[in-house]
Design a protein around this motif. Structure first.
Motif, PDB file in Angstrom:
ATOM      1  N   LYS C 186      48.211  42.243  36.633  1.00  0.00           N
ATOM      2  CA  LYS C 186      47.767  42.604  35.294  1.00  0.00           C
ATOM      3  C   LYS C 186      47.955  41.439  34.325  1.00  0.00           C
ATOM      4  O   LYS C 186      48.972  40.750  34.348  1.00  0.00           O
ATOM      5  N   VAL C 187      46.956  41.283  33.451  1.00  0.00           N
ATOM      6  CA  VAL C 187      47.006  40.206  32.470  1.00  0.00           C
ATOM      7  C   VAL C 187      46.820  40.791  31.081  1.00  0.00           C
ATOM      8  O   VAL C 187      45.911  41.595  30.857  1.00  0.00           O
ATOM      9  N   ALA C 188      47.690  40.414  30.149  1.00  0.00           N
ATOM     10  CA  ALA C 188      47.465  40.739  28.742  1.00  0.00           C
ATOM     11  C   ALA C 188      46.994  39.465  28.066  1.00  0.00           C
ATOM     12  O   ALA C 188      47.540  38.395  28.298  1.00  0.00           O
ATOM     13  N   MET C 189      45.950  39.599  27.244  1.00  0.00           N
ATOM     14  CA  MET C 189      45.287  38.379  26.775  1.00  0.00           C
ATOM     15  C   MET C 189      44.920  38.539  25.310  1.00  0.00           C
ATOM     16  O   MET C 189      44.353  39.555  24.909  1.00  0.00           O
ATOM     17  N   ILE C 190      45.262  37.562  24.492  1.00  0.00           N
ATOM     18  CA  ILE C 190      44.784  37.562  23.112  1.00  0.00           C
ATOM     19  C   ILE C 190      44.119  36.220  22.833  1.00  0.00           C
ATOM     20  O   ILE C 190      44.382  35.228  23.509  1.00  0.00           O
TER      21      ILE C 190
END
Lengths: 290, 307, 409
Positions: C186-190
């Motif tokens: 899982k990747v959280a990206m901003i």
């Protein structure tokens, strides 16, 4: 989650309130639309940075150096630049035009000097970046400091303005300079003092902000505009208004970022600002007549 | 029409023709300069069209300028160029009407800040739309328009703007505006529909500003919100018009031309101390002309006329 | 009337129209030249000054000093001519940069032009470089459309790759770590709502998907955001082991600080521009270790190390670990091409396009007018920001994951 959002919003709003209170004094009482306000903030930020990284002086002590320096700078700017303009202004409109032009020039001068001394680079250091746990939420101590400072300064100023003779004189100048003179108030002296006090507050804001925000010699305008929005929202010259408007803005931004879309935070800021202006053209706490 | 008026028209026409042939005797850099001058003359004149008589200081210039530039960037591939300009003007008009209807009841500094906020709001919304809906931020404008074409368009627009300003100054609406500027209450008592007059002027001024943005955009090839919604444009327009005198037909022009050349000269010769010198000059201008910038222009104007 | 008025006002204001006219007339006459004129317009002030001030301007200053200290630019006949610099400030305005380049080309008649800072500004001036026949070594411009631009503007060179390159490299690193069981998928990206952020995030979405990574949080924030607590909290709640931020320097610094405060400890922390600034390590010390970003260097490249040292001595600040060295290398390429072909801009462009050069990057050769030997992903290791991807490129360091949790400073 909601507690976290509220706390984060309040702390962010504290920063906004802190930078806005000086401007509300300068504009509301001294009647100077100071476009160079943000650059005074940035100057203080650079001062704190130079003291910290150059001489190893703790920014909290830097605060004690910058605030009087800001006061003196504000005093000098008013006495040298603004006083002649005020003296010759026929009405409020011409003073507004003159002060916008003159402080616009001042903005360029300050910015240019900062560029020559510090260059155009991003400047940042980190101080007091330690978590403080409140209601189970971690908050950075430096940001909390800004919030506390804003509330304390706002509260003190409010008390001083409403409960003391001196404050009454200041408010009289704000409401009507010509009538204030009639009842024996030295308008020029009060205005100078208010402007200088605004300078001191700008310097405080600058030092605190420099602890956690990256700045460049060009970032002054951003702060001027943010402060202006808060000031107008809260009602010109109204310290408590500036404090509440700042906090509201912080809450709005955080809530939009958390529950809607971080991409819309600034749009929401301006929207709220525009709506408040249309709904109450003199600001949340402003007098109905200008 | 008396002889003096005919002579004035004749001179104006001659100057216009001379300016139109500028590309043939000026190099590419000269044209670049002329584009800048024509652009700012138009912006300042259009700004003064509304703000001069009403004394509403607007910082929304860049909002409309940016709308114009963005419209060109969005539509340049799909529509023929003249239609793109028309579309830009139409969008500018609609936005101006919506904004005007809601804001013209604000007064003084509230209006100033409101217009600034508006420019930022539009910029934020455009950014958000581009990011979330189209998924690209920068847009390319590959129109086959040389600097000469841009210059001629701007020159024509500048001439039309000045003509409009002249015409409005002489018409009933101009008279009404003068009354509004002096005292709104009196104006209302004279039976002037203040809101309509102000709205009409605001819209006209906004459409012209939108067109300036639309015409200049192809010069940059690449357009993004940070480039076209640069708040400096609003400030410069304001300063130029105020410096020259927003209440005079030629005032904005007299402010825009020397200031623009001054900026250019400073940035060419003092790249490192530009802003210090500029700032000191601004302060000096405010102080050296103790009766205010407007009065100085007035004097200049009279002297210029006397010759 | 207009012309007359203008002059009149100018005289009144005492600005010296004569000086203005003189600027136009004093343009160098070409016979027996004593110097080579190099001109540039770059954002010394305004919002872009922060970027230009670290990646572009110091390298221009350093290069000019290096060349002039060595006696000047060498020409094919072995003679040397010192560099004469014509510099302008575009004040971070597109119209200004366009006009400044016109001025450089037609008024100052410079022999070569260096590029402004930023993708947008490089594109704004590209048609002018092309029209006036100057080679454009666009360094600080990240664009996937470089191949297209090269076709449109034959003398343009694009040296910093495109969003897809960086995104794919990052995806590969993540997949590798996921396979090794170090991180979940899982990747959280901003990303910042500006050219750079959007380019990278639009490239990253498909690249991550293709690689079988799940994007659990994906938001964009506007320029000028100062508080990232809400985004960090959301990213934390998403359960992703990887946090990616395509951010600008102020945001990169703020994200680092706020992640520490909120005890946000993703196993992979990838931040945008600013991570490779020397000040980043200065401010974060040991805590920087393991943080990844774009760019990097080969720590064993002696040339590069010497360059970094000289940069610090001459300009008083260290170079960043991404664009700086490329900027300097591009100038060395120009210098070498001039040595081989002289001041003929056509021939120099041709040489830049086809030649092989020895620069601080090592042996450098452009492919289709683009520099492809780049470090797409780097990581802070032992106080240096080293290149980790492409992993098969000589000099690559091995990526170390997971990164350690924040230590109290």
């Amino acid at each position: 989650m909601i507690v976290t959002a509220i706390l984060a919003g309040l702390v962010l709003g504290g920063t906004y309130a802190l930078i806005a209170m000086g401007l509300t004094l300068q504009y509301g009482i001294a009647r100077i639309m100071n476009l160079a306000y943000g650059d005074m903030i940035i100057t203080a930020a650079f001062l704190a940075f130079a003291l910290y990284s150059g001489a190893g002086i703790n920014p909290l002590i830097g605060l004690a150096i910058a605030a009087p320096a800001g006061f003196i700078l504000g005093y000098a700017v008013y006495a040298l630049m603004m006083h002649p303009l005020v003296a010759r202004a026929k009405d409020r409109v011409s003073l507004e035009t003159d002060s916008i032009l003159a402080t616009f020039g001042l903005l360029f001068v300050i910015q240019g000097v900062l560029f020559v001394i510090f260059g155009g680079n991003y400047t940042s250091y980190s101080y007091l970046n330690v978590p403080v746990t409140i209601l189970g939420t971690n908050i950075a101590a430096n940001r909390l400091l800004a919030f506390v400072l804003a509330v304390v300064i706002g509260g003190l100023l409010y008390l001083a303005l409403t409960r003391t003779r001196w404050g009454t004189a200041l408010r009289a100048v704000a409401v009507s300079p010509s009538s204030a003179a009639l009842v024996g108030i030295d308008v020029d002296r009060q205005a100078r003092f208010a402007f200088a006090l605004g300078g001191a507050l700008a310097a405080c804001g600058g030092v605190v902000i420099s602890m956690y925000q990256t700045f460049t010699a060009a970032s002054g305008v951003v702060f001027t505009m943010k402060a202006l929005i808060v000031v107008i929202m809260g009602g010109v010259g109204n310290v408590l208004g500036a404090l509440s408007a700042g906090l509201i803005l912080g809450l709005v931004e955080t809530f939009v970022a958390t529950y809607l879309d971080p991409g819309l935070t600034l749009a929401a800021t301006y929207l709220i600002f525009l709506v408040i202006l249309l709904w109450r053209p003199s600001g949340l706490f402003g007098r109905s007549a200008r | 029409m008396n002889a003096k008026a005919i002579a004035a028209w004749g001179i104006a026409a001659a100057v216009l023709v001379a300016l139109a042939f500028a590309p043939s005797y000026l190099g590419p850099y000269g044209i670049g300069l002329m584009i800048g001058i024509a652009g700012y003359v138009t912006l300042a004149t259009a700004w003064a069209l509304f703000s001069g008589p009403t004394r509403y200081v607007s910082l929304a210039t860049v909002a409309f300028f940016g709308i114009g530039a963005y419209t060109v960037a969005v539509l340049s591939e799909s529509l023929p160029y003249p239609l793109v300009l028309l579309a830009a003007a139409a969008i500018g008009l609609v936005v101006a009407l919506v904004v005007g209807l809601s804001t013209l009841r604000l007064a003084g500094v509230y209006f100033v800040i409101f217009t600034f906020g508006l420019a930022e709001l539009i910029r934020q919304l455009v950014t958000w739309y581009e990011v979330n809906v189209t998924g690209t931020l920068g847009r390319y404008i590959f129109l086959d328009l040389g600097p000469e074409d841009i210059y001629w368009q701007l020159l024509a627009l500048a001439a039309v703007t000045l003509l409009l300003a002249w015409w409005i100054g002489r018409s009933r609406i101009g008279l009404a505006l003068k009354v509004i500027g002096d005292d709104e209450v009196v104006a209302a008592h004279c039976g002037i529909d203040i809101a309509r007059v102000k709205l009409a002027l605001f819209a006209l001024s906004a459409v012209i500003i939108t067109l300036v943005g639309a015409i200049q955009a192809p010069r940059w090839t690449y357009v993004e919100p940070a480039i076209v919604f640069n708040p400096t444009i609003s400030f410069l327009t304001l300063i130029m018009a105020l410096l020259g005198g927003a209440n005079r037909l030629w005032g904005p022009l007299l402010g825009a031309v020397p200031l623009f050349l001054l900026f250019e000269w400073l940035s060419a010769n003092f790249p490192n101390h530009y802003s210090i010198i500029l700032g000191l000059l601004f302060i000096a201008i405010v102080f050296v002309l103790p009766k205010g910038v407007l009065a100085f222009t007035e004097k200049l104007w009279k002297r210029g006329r006397a010759r | 009337m207009t012309l007359f008025k203008r002059r009149h006002v100018l005289q009144t204001l005492g600005l010296g129209l004569a000086t203005l006219a003189a600027c136009g007339l004093t343009v160098a006459s070409a016979e027996d030249r004593k110097s080579v004129r190099i001109g540039y317009a770059v954002s010394k002030t305004g919002p872009n000054a922060g970027g230009a001030g670290i990646t572009t301007i110091p390298n221009y200053v350093l290069w000019v000093k290096d060349v002039n200290d060595a006696g000047g630019l060498e020409l094919p006949d072995g003679s040397k001519l010192p560099i004469e610099v014509v510099e302008y400030d575009d004040r971070s305005s597109a119209e200004e940069v366009v006009r400044a380049v016109e001025r450089l080309a037609t008024q100052d008649k410079v022999d070569f032009m260096l590029v402004p800072w930023g993708t947008g500004f490089n594109l704004a001036v590209a048609p002018l470089f092309d029209r006036f026949g100057y080679p454009q070594l666009a360094v600080s411009a990240v664009t996937d459309k470089a191949p297209e631009f090269v076709k449109r503007w034959k003398k343009s060179f694009w040296l910093l790759g495109g969003g897809h390159d960086y995104a794919r490299a990052l995806a590969a690193v993540l997949v590798e770590a996921n396979k090794a069981g170090t991180i979940n998928n899982k990747v959280a990206m901003i990303s910042i709502a500006d050219g750079f952020g959007i380019d990278l995030v639009t490239a990253a979405r498909p690249a991550f998907k293709e690689a079988g990574l799940e994007v659990a949080y994906d938001k964009t924030y506007p320029i000028g955001t100062s508080d990232f607590t809400p985004l960090i909290n959301e990213a934390k709640a998403s359960g992703a082991d990887t946090f990616v931020a395509f951010s600008y320097p102020p945001d990169t610094f703020a994200l680092t600080q706020q992640s520490q405060v909120t005890a946000f400890n993703p196993k992979v922390l990838y931040l945008g521009v600013g991570t490779g600034f020397p000040v980043y390590f200065k401010n974060n010390g040991e805590n920087a270790t393991g943080i990844m970003s774009l760019g990097g260097i080969d720590p064993n490249n002696q040339e590069n190390a010497a360059y970094r040292k000289r940069h610090e001595e001459v300009t008083g600040q260290g170079p960043d670990y991404w664009g700086s060295v490329i900027t300097y290398a591009s100038l060395q390429m120009l210098q070498e091409a001039i040595k081989r072909k002289g001041l003929d801009r056509e021939a120099v462009s041709e040489e830049l396009s086809t030649g092989t050069f020895n620069t601080v990057l090592g042996e450098t050769k452009l492919e289709d007018n683009q520099l492809r030997q780049l470090w797409w992903t780097g990581q802070w290791q032992n106080g240096q920001f080293v290149g980790v991807a492409p992993a098969n490129r000589p000099g690559a360091s091995k990526v170390v994951l997971p990164r350690q949790p924040w230590k109290a400073q």
